[in-house]
Scaffold this motif. Structure first.
Motif, PDB file in Angstrom:
ATOM      1  N   ASP A   4       0.812  -1.218   0.000  1.00 58.29           N
ATOM      2  CA  ASP A   4       0.000   0.000   0.000  1.00 58.29           C
ATOM      3  C   ASP A   4       0.848   1.271   0.000  1.00 58.29           C
ATOM      4  O   ASP A   4       0.329   2.361  -0.254  1.00 58.29           O
ATOM      5  CB  ASP A   4      -0.925   0.012   1.227  1.00 58.29           C
ATOM      6  CG  ASP A   4      -2.170  -0.832   1.004  1.00 58.29           C
ATOM      7  OD1 ASP A   4      -2.526  -1.068  -0.156  1.00 58.29           O
ATOM      8  OD2 ASP A   4      -2.778  -1.256   2.005  1.00 58.29           O
ATOM      9  N   SER A  59      -7.052  -4.313  -9.396  1.00 60.30           N
ATOM     10  CA  SER A  59      -8.028  -3.223  -9.275  1.00 60.30           C
ATOM     11  C   SER A  59      -7.527  -1.925  -9.896  1.00 60.30           C
ATOM     12  O   SER A  59      -8.314  -1.007 -10.129  1.00 60.30           O
ATOM     13  CB  SER A  59      -8.370  -2.986  -7.804  1.00 60.30           C
ATOM     14  OG  SER A  59      -7.213  -2.566  -7.083  1.00 60.30           O
ATOM     15  N   ASN A  63     -14.092  -0.849 -11.281  1.00 63.04           N
ATOM     16  CA  ASN A  63     -14.602  -1.623 -10.154  1.00 63.04           C
ATOM     17  C   ASN A  63     -15.704  -2.602 -10.565  1.00 63.04           C
ATOM     18  O   ASN A  63     -15.802  -3.693 -10.008  1.00 63.04           O
ATOM     19  CB  ASN A  63     -15.142  -0.672  -9.076  1.00 63.04           C
ATOM     20  CG  ASN A  63     -15.315  -1.379  -7.741  1.00 63.04           C
ATOM     21  OD1 ASN A  63     -14.364  -1.914  -7.189  1.00 63.04           O
ATOM     22  ND2 ASN A  63     -16.542  -1.397  -7.231  1.00 63.04           N
ATOM     23  N   ALA A  98      -4.218   3.174  -6.546  1.00 63.51           N
ATOM     24  CA  ALA A  98      -4.855   3.530  -5.280  1.00 63.51           C
ATOM     25  C   ALA A  98      -3.978   4.536  -4.544  1.00 63.51           C
ATOM     26  O   ALA A  98      -2.752   4.562  -4.743  1.00 63.51           O
ATOM     27  CB  ALA A  98      -5.057   2.281  -4.427  1.00 63.51           C
ATOM     28  N   TYR A 143      -8.901  -2.375  10.624  1.00 63.49           N
ATOM     29  CA  TYR A 143      -9.932  -2.395   9.575  1.00 63.49           C
ATOM     30  C   TYR A 143     -10.603  -3.765   9.513  1.00 63.49           C
ATOM     31  O   TYR A 143     -11.835  -3.876   9.478  1.00 63.49           O
ATOM     32  CB  TYR A 143      -9.296  -2.050   8.231  1.00 63.49           C
ATOM     33  CG  TYR A 143     -10.274  -1.969   7.085  1.00 63.49           C
ATOM     34  CD1 TYR A 143     -10.994  -0.810   6.829  1.00 63.49           C
ATOM     35  CD2 TYR A 143     -10.477  -3.067   6.249  1.00 63.49           C
ATOM     36  CE1 TYR A 143     -11.891  -0.736   5.785  1.00 63.49           C
ATOM     37  CE2 TYR A 143     -11.367  -3.005   5.196  1.00 63.49           C
ATOM     38  CZ  TYR A 143     -12.067  -1.843   4.959  1.00 63.49           C
ATOM     39  OH  TYR A 143     -12.959  -1.785   3.918  1.00 63.49           O
ATOM     40  N   ARG A 154     -14.682  -5.614  10.784  1.00 58.99           N
ATOM     41  CA  ARG A 154     -15.508  -6.121   9.688  1.00 58.99           C
ATOM     42  C   ARG A 154     -15.834  -7.599   9.899  1.00 58.99           C
ATOM     43  O   ARG A 154     -15.094  -8.480   9.473  1.00 58.99           O
ATOM     44  CB  ARG A 154     -14.771  -5.930   8.369  1.00 58.99           C
ATOM     45  CG  ARG A 154     -14.554  -4.470   7.967  1.00 58.99           C
ATOM     46  CD  ARG A 154     -15.877  -3.813   7.574  1.00 58.99           C
ATOM     47  NE  ARG A 154     -16.500  -4.522   6.477  1.00 58.99           N
ATOM     48  CZ  ARG A 154     -16.215  -4.284   5.190  1.00 58.99           C
ATOM     49  NH1 ARG A 154     -15.320  -3.349   4.864  1.00 58.99           N
ATOM     50  NH2 ARG A 154     -16.829  -4.960   4.246  1.00 58.99           N
ATOM     51  N   GLN A 201     -12.052  -8.486  -1.898  1.00 58.72           N
ATOM     52  CA  GLN A 201     -11.607  -7.321  -2.668  1.00 58.72           C
ATOM     53  C   GLN A 201     -12.736  -6.319  -2.883  1.00 58.72           C
ATOM     54  O   GLN A 201     -12.535  -5.105  -2.753  1.00 58.72           O
ATOM     55  CB  GLN A 201     -11.047  -7.769  -4.026  1.00 58.72           C
ATOM     56  CG  GLN A 201      -9.738  -8.525  -3.926  1.00 58.72           C
ATOM     57  CD  GLN A 201      -8.804  -8.204  -5.074  1.00 58.72           C
ATOM     58  OE1 GLN A 201      -8.593  -7.052  -5.406  1.00 58.72           O
ATOM     59  NE2 GLN A 201      -8.239  -9.229  -5.678  1.00 58.72           N
ATOM     60  N   ARG A 211     -15.322  -5.771  -1.078  1.00 54.96           N
ATOM     61  CA  ARG A 211     -15.820  -5.174   0.156  1.00 54.96           C
ATOM     62  C   ARG A 211     -14.748  -4.362   0.893  1.00 54.96           C
ATOM     63  O   ARG A 211     -14.986  -3.917   2.015  1.00 54.96           O
ATOM     64  CB  ARG A 211     -16.361  -6.278   1.074  1.00 54.96           C
ATOM     65  CG  ARG A 211     -17.523  -7.037   0.455  1.00 54.96           C
ATOM     66  CD  ARG A 211     -18.070  -8.113   1.371  1.00 54.96           C
ATOM     67  NE  ARG A 211     -19.125  -8.889   0.715  1.00 54.96           N
ATOM     68  CZ  ARG A 211     -19.974  -9.670   1.341  1.00 54.96           C
ATOM     69  NH1 ARG A 211     -19.902  -9.803   2.668  1.00 54.96           N
ATOM     70  NH2 ARG A 211     -20.898 -10.341   0.685  1.00 54.96           N
ATOM     71  N   THR A 212     -13.588  -4.165   0.253  1.00 52.13           N
ATOM     72  CA  THR A 212     -12.495  -3.430   0.878  1.00 52.13           C
ATOM     73  C   THR A 212     -12.243  -2.136   0.119  1.00 52.13           C
ATOM     74  O   THR A 212     -12.233  -2.122  -1.113  1.00 52.13           O
ATOM     75  CB  THR A 212     -11.202  -4.278   0.869  1.00 52.13           C
ATOM     76  OG1 THR A 212     -11.443  -5.511   1.553  1.00 52.13           O
ATOM     77  CG2 THR A 212     -10.070  -3.545   1.557  1.00 52.13           C
ATOM     78  N   THR A 213     -12.032  -1.040   0.836  1.00 47.75           N
ATOM     79  CA  THR A 213     -11.739   0.235   0.200  1.00 47.75           C
ATOM     80  C   THR A 213     -10.366   0.168  -0.477  1.00 47.75           C
ATOM     81  O   THR A 213      -9.458  -0.506   0.013  1.00 47.75           O
ATOM     82  CB  THR A 213     -11.740   1.376   1.228  1.00 47.75           C
ATOM     83  OG1 THR A 213     -10.761   1.083   2.233  1.00 47.75           O
ATOM     84  CG2 THR A 213     -13.097   1.507   1.886  1.00 47.75           C
ATOM     85  N   PRO A 214     -10.180   0.861  -1.634  1.00 44.37           N
ATOM     86  CA  PRO A 214      -8.919   0.763  -2.383  1.00 44.37           C
ATOM     87  C   PRO A 214      -7.678   1.089  -1.562  1.00 44.37           C
ATOM     88  O   PRO A 214      -6.640   0.437  -1.722  1.00 44.37           O
ATOM     89  CB  PRO A 214      -9.123   1.777  -3.516  1.00 44.37           C
ATOM     90  CG  PRO A 214     -10.599   1.840  -3.717  1.00 44.37           C
ATOM     91  CD  PRO A 214     -11.187   1.665  -2.345  1.00 44.37           C
ATOM     92  N   ARG A 222      -6.626  -1.983   0.391  1.00 38.94           N
ATOM     93  CA  ARG A 222      -6.701  -3.284  -0.287  1.00 38.94           C
ATOM     94  C   ARG A 222      -5.404  -4.078  -0.169  1.00 38.94           C
ATOM     95  O   ARG A 222      -5.436  -5.312  -0.003  1.00 38.94           O
ATOM     96  CB  ARG A 222      -7.081  -3.057  -1.744  1.00 38.94           C
ATOM     97  CG  ARG A 222      -7.528  -4.328  -2.453  1.00 38.94           C
ATOM     98  CD  ARG A 222      -8.245  -3.987  -3.749  1.00 38.94           C
ATOM     99  NE  ARG A 222      -9.626  -3.595  -3.523  1.00 38.94           N
ATOM    100  CZ  ARG A 222     -10.278  -2.683  -4.255  1.00 38.94           C
ATOM    101  NH1 ARG A 222      -9.652  -2.051  -5.221  1.00 38.94           N
ATOM    102  NH2 ARG A 222     -11.541  -2.401  -3.999  1.00 38.94           N
TER     103      ARG A 222
END
Length: 427
Positions: free
Chosen positions: A73, A132, A137, A200, A215, A219, A333, A335-338, A341
């Motif tokens: 990231d 991604s 998306n 991202a 995070y 969840r 993937q 359901r996860t924000t970029p 990710r």
């Protein structure tokens, strides 16, 4: 273009797909060659040694996952993938040269397997998250499934080719050819149009590792999927060991027949990947049904009395296993924000493969003490018990109810009072 191959209309993804396909063929050739090297050239069919090699390959997933996710990231994924692909190619080159010259020893394979695992611990989350950045998306689930199709097309071709090459020229040549195939991914990465990528946002500063854990901790939907994947990966997805032991110890077959088993399983896996590519919105019910199918087909494989029947059971087994993994991957993937990710996918891969360092030696020990069939049988036993626990959890905490209606259009309905699982009726 058919909905199954929709993502191939994106130029960057199309280039990436075919480069990865060539590399995947080489990867599966190398897996068969490495297993054959350990089982027949370096040991006397030691299941424990093969289990240790497999465990060392996946140990870095467990140890390095938080840092790998933070690195993915924080730095450009395209550059990171170039570094990991070069590293993996060099490891395969050294392994091939040692085998070809006849100086390979078991401890060499142990060290190289660990080095391969370190590079793969960074490569896999970067590869997953990079998808991604190449597709919009709405096509992400399709691209994830096509990635699985590429991987399993390699599984369809690679083991059979490896069996022929090993029988004709030895394991060293198969491993060296794998080293060459990493050039296809490097060529694809350098051919991408950077203007068409959507990177991202890169994370900055300290605390990014903790953010990833926090995070996922908040969840429950991701934790449930990861828990199911952990059990499947630890106890069910040990085909690298189980097929080698069944082919050599139970049925007394050679390298060609052993390689053929991987290709036969890939028929089901490839079909599952292409089928999943048509599904834009993977749901929990798809994952649960796939795991039930895996439990049934794995039990049949463990009990198969002949080589031919065992090979046939691998088709539905590959279909069920890949359906479960593709569904779980796409769910996580999507359901996860970029921005999160890379870290989430690193944790996902750590949970999926991180149990292998413990599961593989255990599977090897079971094979040595209780027989090769139990190396497969432990999988459906563990997954079946887990599915029963999940069913109780969903019934008590999410108010899930299951009903089956027979008639002109029989279909299964899984309904939740909390709107956790609400599938469309069959058409």
């Amino acid at each position: 273009m058919s909905p199954t191959f929709a993502s191939l209309s994106v130029r960057n993804y199309r280039i990436w797909f075919f480069g990865a396909l060539v590399s995947n063929v080489g990867t599966w050739m190398a897996r068969v060659a490495q297993d054959w090297l350990v089982l027949t050239e370096l040991t006397e069919h030691s299941a424990s040694a093969l289990g240790i090699v497999t465990g060392l390959q996946f140990l870095p997933f467990l140890l390095l996952a938080p840092w790998a996710g933070a690195v993915v990231d924080r730095f450009p994924k395209r550059t990171l993938l170039m570094i990991t692909q070069i590293s993996l190619g060099l490891v395969s080159l050294v392994t091939g040269l040692l085998a070809l010259t006849g100086v390979a020893q078991l401890w060499h394979v142990y060290i190289l397997a660990l080095m391969q695992g370190v590079a793969t611990a960074f490569d896999n989350p970067a590869r997953q998250a990079f998808v991604s950045e190449m597709v919009p998306n709405e096509r992400l689930a399709n691209a994830v499934s096509l990635n699985s199709a590429s991987f399993n097309a390699g599984r369809l071709i690679g083991p059979a080719v490896a069996g022929v090459i090993i029988a004709a020229w030895g394991t060293g040549i198969a491993l060296l050819l794998n080293a060459v195939t990493f050039g296809a991914v490097l060529l694809a990465l350098t051919s991408l149009d950077p203007r068409a990528l959507t990177p991202a946002p890169l994370s900055k500063g300290r605390g990014s590792i903790r953010e990833g854990f926090d995070y996922v901790r908040g969840r429950p939907d991701l934790k449930l999927v990861m828990g199911l994947v952990f059990v499947l990966g630890t106890f069910g997805m040990n085909f690298q060991i189980t097929m080698a032991l069944m082919a050599t110890k139970v049925f007394g077959k050679g390298p060609t027949e052993f390689g053929l088993l991987g290709s036969i399983m890939a028929v089901g896996s490839l079909a599952a990947a292409l089928w999943s590519a048509r599904r834009a919105n993977p749901r929990l019910r798809h994952l649960l049904i796939a795991l039930v199918a895996f439990t049934v087909s794995a039990t049949a494989a463990a009990l198969a009395p002949t080589y031919s029947l065992f090979a046939l059971t691998l088709i539905p087994l590959g279909l069920a296993a890949l359906s479960a993994l593709t569904t779980a991957n796409a769910m996580v993937q999507l359901r996860t924000t970029p921005a999160m990710r890379g870290r989430v996918m690193a944790l996902y891969m750590a949970i999926f493969m991180g149990g292998t360092p413990f599961g593989s030696p255990l599977i090897g020990w079971i094979g040595d003490h209780f027989g090769a069939r139990w190396t497969i049988g432990i999988g459906p036993l563990a997954i079946g018990l887990t599915l029963a626990a999940v069913a109780v959890y969903l019934w008590r905490h999410e108010n899930v109810r299951v009903s089956f209606t027979r008639g002109a259009r029989p279909h299964l309905r899984i309904l939740s009072g909390n709107d956790v699982i609400v599938p469309e009726p069959a058409r």
